[in-house]
Design a protein around this motif. Sequence first.
Motif, PDB file in Angstrom:
ATOM      1  N   PHE A 172       0.831  -1.172   0.000  1.00 36.29           N
ATOM      2  CA  PHE A 172       0.000   0.000   0.000  1.00 36.29           C
ATOM      3  C   PHE A 172       0.877   1.236   0.000  1.00 36.29           C
ATOM      4  N   TYR A 173       0.428   2.255  -0.697  1.00 33.85           N
ATOM      5  CA  TYR A 173       1.109   3.542  -0.677  1.00 33.85           C
ATOM      6  C   TYR A 173       0.212   4.510   0.088  1.00 33.85           C
ATOM      7  N   VAL A 174       0.735   5.031   1.185  1.00 29.72           N
ATOM      8  CA  VAL A 174      -0.023   5.951   2.033  1.00 29.72           C
ATOM      9  C   VAL A 174       0.798   7.226   2.163  1.00 29.72           C
ATOM     10  N   LEU A 175       0.158   8.368   1.939  1.00 28.63           N
ATOM     11  CA  LEU A 175       0.850   9.636   2.085  1.00 28.63           C
ATOM     12  C   LEU A 175       1.457   9.757   3.477  1.00 28.63           C
ATOM     13  N   SER A 176       2.636  10.344   3.552  1.00 36.04           N
ATOM     14  CA  SER A 176       3.357  10.403   4.831  1.00 36.04           C
ATOM     15  C   SER A 176       2.552  11.089   5.933  1.00 36.04           C
ATOM     16  N   ASP A 177       1.723  12.059   5.586  1.00 41.14           N
ATOM     17  CA  ASP A 177       0.884  12.708   6.603  1.00 41.14           C
ATOM     18  C   ASP A 177      -0.074  11.733   7.279  1.00 41.14           C
ATOM     19  N   TRP A 178      -0.356  10.612   6.614  1.00 33.52           N
ATOM     20  CA  TRP A 178      -1.303   9.626   7.134  1.00 33.52           C
ATOM     21  C   TRP A 178      -0.619   8.423   7.785  1.00 33.52           C
ATOM     22  N   HIS A 179       0.722   8.392   7.754  1.00 35.43           N
ATOM     23  CA  HIS A 179       1.435   7.287   8.412  1.00 35.43           C
ATOM     24  C   HIS A 179       1.085   7.276   9.898  1.00 35.43           C
ATOM     25  N   GLY A 180       0.883   6.089  10.443  1.00 34.17           N
ATOM     26  CA  GLY A 180       0.580   5.953  11.865  1.00 34.17           C
ATOM     27  C   GLY A 180      -0.870   6.213  12.221  1.00 34.17           C
ATOM     28  N   GLN A 181      -1.718   6.419  11.213  1.00 36.06           N
ATOM     29  CA  GLN A 181      -3.131   6.712  11.464  1.00 36.06           C
ATOM     30  C   GLN A 181      -4.046   5.503  11.267  1.00 36.06           C
ATOM     31  N   GLY A 182      -3.465   4.349  10.942  1.00 36.68           N
ATOM     32  CA  GLY A 182      -4.267   3.138  10.766  1.00 36.68           C
ATOM     33  C   GLY A 182      -4.818   2.950   9.364  1.00 36.68           C
ATOM     34  N   VAL A 183      -4.403   3.793   8.431  1.00 30.31           N
ATOM     35  CA  VAL A 183      -4.916   3.695   7.059  1.00 30.31           C
ATOM     36  C   VAL A 183      -4.504   2.376   6.414  1.00 30.31           C
ATOM     37  N   ALA A 184      -3.238   2.017   6.502  1.00 28.35           N
ATOM     38  CA  ALA A 184      -2.766   0.774   5.880  1.00 28.35           C
ATOM     39  C   ALA A 184      -3.444  -0.442   6.496  1.00 28.35           C
ATOM     40  N   GLN A 185      -3.686  -0.418   7.805  1.00 29.43           N
ATOM     41  CA  GLN A 185      -4.369  -1.542   8.454  1.00 29.43           C
ATOM     42  C   GLN A 185      -5.801  -1.668   7.945  1.00 29.43           C
ATOM     43  N   GLU A 186      -6.474  -0.540   7.751  1.00 29.01           N
ATOM     44  CA  GLU A 186      -7.835  -0.568   7.200  1.00 29.01           C
ATOM     45  C   GLU A 186      -7.840  -1.114   5.779  1.00 29.01           C
ATOM     46  N   LEU A 187      -6.880  -0.667   4.969  1.00 26.68           N
ATOM     47  CA  LEU A 187      -6.783  -1.169   3.601  1.00 26.68           C
ATOM     48  C   LEU A 187      -6.503  -2.666   3.581  1.00 26.68           C
ATOM     49  N   MET A 188      -5.624  -3.120   4.472  1.00 22.37           N
ATOM     50  CA  MET A 188      -5.308  -4.545   4.524  1.00 22.37           C
ATOM     51  C   MET A 188      -6.525  -5.356   4.956  1.00 22.37           C
ATOM     52  N   ALA A 189      -7.226  -4.902   5.976  1.00 22.36           N
ATOM     53  CA  ALA A 189      -8.418  -5.615   6.446  1.00 22.36           C
ATOM     54  C   ALA A 189      -9.440  -5.733   5.319  1.00 22.36           C
ATOM     55  N   TRP A 190      -9.690  -4.631   4.615  1.00 19.86           N
ATOM     56  CA  TRP A 190     -10.654  -4.665   3.517  1.00 19.86           C
ATOM     57  C   TRP A 190     -10.183  -5.611   2.416  1.00 19.86           C
ATOM     58  N   SER A 191      -8.896  -5.528   2.050  1.00 15.43           N
ATOM     59  CA  SER A 191      -8.359  -6.357   0.968  1.00 15.43           C
ATOM     60  C   SER A 191      -8.457  -7.839   1.286  1.00 15.43           C
ATOM     61  N   LEU A 192      -8.078  -8.221   2.497  1.00 12.84           N
ATOM     62  CA  LEU A 192      -8.130  -9.638   2.862  1.00 12.84           C
ATOM     63  C   LEU A 192      -9.563 -10.130   2.988  1.00 12.84           C
ATOM     64  N   ASP A 193     -10.453  -9.315   3.552  1.00 14.35           N
ATOM     65  CA  ASP A 193     -11.870  -9.692   3.619  1.00 14.35           C
ATOM     66  C   ASP A 193     -12.445  -9.870   2.220  1.00 14.35           C
ATOM     67  N   HIS A 194     -12.113  -8.955   1.321  1.00 11.02           N
ATOM     68  CA  HIS A 194     -12.600  -9.023  -0.058  1.00 11.02           C
ATOM     69  C   HIS A 194     -12.083 -10.283  -0.750  1.00 11.02           C
ATOM     70  N   ALA A 195     -10.793 -10.554  -0.589  1.00 12.92           N
ATOM     71  CA  ALA A 195     -10.213 -11.745  -1.210  1.00 12.92           C
ATOM     72  C   ALA A 195     -10.877 -13.013  -0.689  1.00 12.92           C
ATOM     73  N   ARG A 196     -11.044 -13.103   0.614  1.00  9.52           N
ATOM     74  CA  ARG A 196     -11.686 -14.290   1.198  1.00  9.52           C
ATOM     75  C   ARG A 196     -13.132 -14.437   0.735  1.00  9.52           C
ATOM     76  N   SER A 197     -13.870 -13.330   0.718  1.00 11.45           N
ATOM     77  CA  SER A 197     -15.288 -13.401   0.348  1.00 11.45           C
ATOM     78  C   SER A 197     -15.482 -13.750  -1.128  1.00 11.45           C
ATOM     79  N   HIS A 198     -14.434 -13.600  -1.922  1.00  8.19           N
ATOM     80  CA  HIS A 198     -14.510 -13.962  -3.333  1.00  8.19           C
ATOM     81  C   HIS A 198     -13.795 -15.283  -3.629  1.00  8.19           C
ATOM     82  N   GLY A 199     -13.483 -16.027  -2.573  1.00  8.07           N
ATOM     83  CA  GLY A 199     -12.959 -17.377  -2.741  1.00  8.07           C
ATOM     84  C   GLY A 199     -11.470 -17.487  -3.001  1.00  8.07           C
ATOM     85  N   ALA A 200     -10.729 -16.421  -2.811  1.00 10.61           N
ATOM     86  CA  ALA A 200      -9.279 -16.506  -3.020  1.00 10.61           C
ATOM     87  C   ALA A 200      -8.665 -17.429  -1.984  1.00 10.61           C
ATOM     88  N   ARG A 201      -7.687 -18.193  -2.407  1.00 12.07           N
ATOM     89  CA  ARG A 201      -6.992 -19.090  -1.488  1.00 12.07           C
ATOM     90  C   ARG A 201      -5.647 -18.547  -1.045  1.00 12.07           C
TER      91      ARG A 201
END
Length: 76
Positions: free
Chosen positions: A1-30
Amino acid sequence: FYVLSDWHGQGVAQELMAWSLDHARSHGAREVILSVYVDNHRAHRFYEKYGFRDIGRIAFRVGSTVDDDNLMRLVL
């Protein structure tokens, strides 16, 4: 993930990761495979916290520049 430096440490990357992994799982990715610049140690640590492991290297081209990237894999 690329997150602007002003947003580092704000939980943005964790939110993106949670959404990405949930999306992958819900669409049957292994598995999820990503690439990360070989010298981006902060990113490596971030992905490793989620269980991603190095599986090799690739040449990643951006315009005329070729970077070495690690491939990382997470089995879902």
